[in-house]
Design a protein around this motif. Structure first.
Motif, short mmCIF file in Angstrom:
data_model
loop_
_atom_site.label_atom_id
_atom_site.label_comp_id
_atom_site.label_asym_id
_atom_site.label_seq_id
_atom_site.Cartn_x
_atom_site.Cartn_y
_atom_site.Cartn_z
N ASP A 32 39.05 62.77 13.58
CA ASP A 32 39.54 61.82 12.34
C ASP A 32 37.84 61.91 11.20
OD1 ASP A 32 37.22 60.21 12.82
OD2 ASP A 32 38.66 57.92 13.03
N ALA A 33 38.62 61.42 9.64
CA ALA A 33 37.35 62.04 8.69
C ALA A 33 35.51 61.52 9.16
CB ALA A 33 37.48 61.68 7.16
N GLN A 34 35.43 60.31 9.75
CA GLN A 34 34.39 59.41 10.28
C GLN A 34 33.64 60.32 11.52
OE1 GLN A 34 35.49 55.35 10.42
NE2 GLN A 34 35.04 55.11 9.04
N LYS A 35 34.76 60.62 11.90
CA LYS A 35 33.73 61.72 12.82
C LYS A 35 33.13 62.83 12.62
CE LYS A 35 36.30 59.58 16.61
NZ LYS A 35 37.80 60.07 17.92
N THR A 36 34.35 63.73 11.73
CA THR A 36 33.62 65.11 10.89
C THR A 36 32.54 64.39 10.49
OG1 THR A 36 36.00 65.59 10.74
CG2 THR A 36 34.41 66.64 10.12
N PHE A 37 32.66 63.48 9.68
CA PHE A 37 31.82 63.40 8.98
C PHE A 37 29.94 62.86 9.41
CE2 PHE A 37 28.49 60.03 6.70
CZ PHE A 37 27.75 60.98 5.77
N GLN A 38 30.34 62.39 10.90
CA GLN A 38 28.87 61.78 11.84
C GLN A 38 28.65 63.24 12.19
OE1 GLN A 38 27.71 59.09 11.79
NE2 GLN A 38 25.84 60.19 13.03
N LYS A 41 26.73 65.31 9.93
CA LYS A 41 24.92 65.47 9.76
C LYS A 41 24.07 65.20 11.01
CE LYS A 41 23.11 60.24 8.76
NZ LYS A 41 24.05 59.45 8.22
N LYS A 102 32.78 59.59 22.40
CA LYS A 102 33.26 59.25 20.30
C LYS A 102 34.11 60.21 20.15
CE LYS A 102 29.85 55.64 20.58
NZ LYS A 102 28.88 55.84 19.52
#
Length: 182
Positions: A32-38, A41, A102
């Motif tokens: 998802d977007a949050q996992k991809t962002f993390q 990063k 995760k």
């Protein structure tokens, strides 16, 4: 997508991958977007690049280069990873991310190392190798070991000799000290 746009993307990929000899291909579908962002990063902090690319455009960009082996049997949605200090460090990062619950859908799909195609299992095997820094430290230890051994042997002989001289000196002073007061 028009041929002009495809050529622009292909040229951009060629520029990005100029000088890159090792690359890993991973699957990021399902993040998802949050996992991809993390993920991005974390990878940026480790000097690793991640790029999701269309297989046909990637094949066109790496045609005739050592990276071509990475896309020989590529199918489906893929992301390319390159960077880090060496391929072993990159494989360690990928293996760690694949084992992280995760990042569950994240998985290695293959890659290329020195022009040779790697499978997903081979990427996991490469992750078990010592990295460049670890290899250099082992080599340095092996280089310095004979010198350290020689230095300790030289100082041990000198230390033993100094100890014997000191003992002889103490033994000679004791009778002289007794003879003076009498």
């Amino acid at each position: 997508m028009s041929q002009y746009v495809k050529n622009l993307i292909t040229d951009d990929l060629k520029k990005r991958w100029a000088g890159v000899n090792d690359m890993l291909v991973v699957s990021v579908a399902g993040l998802d977007a949050q996992k991809t962002f993390q993920l991005r990063k974390d990878l940026r902090s480790q000097n690793v690049q991640l790029l999701v690319v269309k297989n046909s455009l990637a094949r066109r960009a790496v045609e005739g280069t050592p990276l071509a082996a990475a896309f020989e049997q590529a199918e489906g949605s893929l992301a390319c990873m390159w960077g880090a200090s060496d391929i072993v460090s990159l494989a360690k990062i990928v293996a760690k991310l694949a084992d992280d619950k995760k990042m569950a859908p994240f998985a290695p799909r293959g890659g290329v190392m020195d022009g040779a195609h790697l499978t997903a299992d081979q990427v996991k095997d490469v992750a078990k190798w010592p990295s460049r820094e670890e290899q250099l430290s082992l080599l340095l230890g092996q280089i310095l070991s004979p010198g350290a051994k020689l230095a300790s042997q030289l100082t041990s002989v000198g230390g033993a000799l100094a100890s014997q001289i000191e003992q002889q000196g103490e033994g000679a002073e004791a009778p002289a000290a007794e003879a003076a007061p009498a």
